[in-house]
Enzyme design. Structure first.
Site, PDB file in Angstrom:
ATOM      1  N   GLY A  83     -24.622 -11.138 -14.569  1.00  0.00           N
ATOM      2  CA  GLY A  83     -23.240 -10.971 -15.032  1.00  0.00           C
ATOM      3  C   GLY A  83     -23.000 -11.661 -16.350  1.00  0.00           C
ATOM      4  N   ASN A  84     -21.759 -11.777 -16.722  1.00  0.00           N
ATOM      5  CA  ASN A  84     -21.414 -12.498 -17.952  1.00  0.00           C
ATOM      6  C   ASN A  84     -20.089 -13.227 -17.747  1.00  0.00           C
ATOM      7  OD1 ASN A  84     -19.129 -10.736 -19.000  1.00  0.00           O
ATOM      8  ND2 ASN A  84     -20.768  -9.226 -18.762  1.00  0.00           N
ATOM      9  N   ARG A  85     -19.708 -13.999 -18.756  1.00  0.00           N
ATOM     10  CA  ARG A  85     -18.571 -14.897 -18.579  1.00  0.00           C
ATOM     11  C   ARG A  85     -17.218 -14.289 -18.948  1.00  0.00           C
ATOM     12  NH1 ARG A  85     -20.497 -20.028 -17.836  1.00  0.00           N
ATOM     13  NH2 ARG A  85     -22.554 -20.434 -18.724  1.00  0.00           N
ATOM     14  N   SER A  86     -17.166 -13.009 -19.207  1.00  0.00           N
ATOM     15  CA  SER A  86     -15.877 -12.434 -19.618  1.00  0.00           C
ATOM     16  C   SER A  86     -14.845 -12.554 -18.487  1.00  0.00           C
ATOM     17  CB  SER A  86     -16.068 -10.961 -19.989  1.00  0.00           C
ATOM     18  OG  SER A  86     -14.815 -10.397 -20.256  1.00  0.00           O
TER      19      SER A  86
END
Ligand code: C5P
Length: 400
Positions: A208-211
């Site tokens: 995933g990512n931190r958005s």
């Protein structure tokens, strides 16, 4: 300075009780609010409640205090009229210009922005008569926010719930801040993607990512307050649904692509604010990947995800559609941004510098919006809403 004058119209639906919270939020944030209920609204919440909470007398008819000409004055003096809940009947009377009580008189005399927050059963909302009335009101410049989906009166669920009063309040605040009677995105349909995709490895793990989705949500809220019909495609955000916005929830980049492709044929503008994973694991393990004694873990093989922004830019679903992308860069921000704008083929690219200080999830942002026409619009450090407003200014000027 005088307090902004708000008229809170309340029509006769069970959601009238939720308008008490909207009223409180408006008065506590420094607005002078006159409540104008319809006669049937008083079956749900009595005049004493409205009067005590607003600090003003409450009338439903044009026949009280006639010497003050309330049927004209209340509308003329208002800086904003918000009707919450707006029933099917109220929308019909407003669309046809009827003036059979104080609220409909007020709607005819008001020259300020008007916000309707409909609430009714799904069948009534979907009826062609209501659809046409809503379209008429929007065409004339009113902001009609989409009802929320969820539990209705009784046991049924569907579209037709009054949005959360906190979210209606946010819409009112934004409409008031803009202060223009004719919202510039009225009659437009915009699609916004927000959040970050998650690419599953097994039933419990993902890449995933931190958005956080906050910038995309700010875009959706501000577009709704400027009169647009908004489809928000949200990837893994834990944020409350903005009032008046259709939310489609997705998980992976492939699901996001499907949702975007489904929505774009009707869209005047598409803003891809989501952080979409460029790669996904080549294989998905149906069971949880286990560690094995004495063995190194298997490497994770990745495959490319489709580039949605490039795809919808190259294959415009509609003539004149405006496509906007976002790019987070760590160095050589402008040069990399220009190259990316070319590569993606979009009309506008919002470029921000990311780094340790500028973390995802913050309430603020700072960016430069690059245009395919060579333009450069710097947006100074400030709330994500401010950046959102600039993006819509640039989109609106391209649509016009
Ligand atoms: O190439 P990069 O990931 O930096 O581009 C970011 C922009 O492209 C964002 O607007 C994002 O929503 C979009 N994007 C996309 N599909 C991908 C990757 C990014 O639409 N697979």
């Amino acid at each position: 300075m005088d307090k902004p004058k708000v008229v809170l119209g309340v029509s006769g639906g069970i959601a009238a009780y939720k308008a008490c919270e909207l009223l409180r939020r408006l008065t506590e944030s420094g607005h002078d609010v006159r409540v104008v209920p319809t006669g049937s609204a008083l079956h749900f919440v009595g005049a004493a409640t409205w009067s005590a909470l607003s600090g003003h007398p409450v009338r439903t008819e044009v026949w009280s205090d006639v010497h003050e000409v309330p049927h004209v004055r209340i509308g003329q003096e208002a800086d904003l009229v918000v009707v919450a809940p707006a029933t099917a009947d109220l929308l019909a009377r407003a669309a046809h210009g009827l003036a059979d009580d104080l609220l409909t008189n007020t709607l005819l005399t008001a020259r300020c922005p008007v916000v309707f927050a409909p609430a009714m059963h799904t069948e009534m909302w979907e009826h062609p008569a209501t659809r046409e009335n809503v379209a008429t009101l929007r065409r004339r410049g009113a902001v009609v926010i989409e009802p929320a989906v969820g539990r209705l009166t009784g046991v049924d669920t569907g579209k037709g719930r009054l949005p959360d009063p906190a979210e209606i309040f946010e819409t009112c605040r934004r409409v008031l801040a803009r202060g223009v009677a004719a919202p510039d995105l009225a009659g437009r349909h915009v699609v916004v993607s927000a959040g970050g995709t998650r690419e599953p490895l097994d039933p419990v793990r993902f890449l995933g990512n931190r958005s956080s989705g906050k910038q995309g949500y700010a875009l959706a809220r501000t577009a709704a307050a400027r009169g647009a019909r908004v489809t928000l495609i949200a990837a893994n955000t834990g944020l409350p649904d903005p009032a008046g916005v259709d939310v489609v929830r997705v998980g992976t980049a492939v699901q996001l692509r499907e949702a975007v492709l489904k929505a774009v044929p009707e869209a005047d503008a598409v803003v891809m604010a989501a952080a979409v994973a460029d790669f996904r694991p080549a294989a998905y393990a149906a069971g949880k990947i286990k560690k094995k004694d004495g063995q190194e873990p298997e490497p994770i093989v990745l495959v490319r995800n489709p580039d949605i922004l490039a795809e919808i830019s190259a294959d415009r679903a509609r003539e004149g559609q405006v496509v906007v992308g976002f790019a987070a860069e760590t160095d050589d921000v402008l040069a990399n941004g220009r190259a990316k704008l070319q590569r993606k083929g979009c009309d506008l690219l919002v470029v921000n510098e990311v780094g340790e200080r500028r973390t995802f999830g913050s309430e603020e942002n700072e960016a430069v919006v690059l245009g395919a026409d060579g333009s450069e619009t710097p947006v100074p450090h400030g709330p994500k809403e401010a950046l959102a407003e600039t993006v819509w200014d640039l989109v609106a000027s391209r649509l016009a």
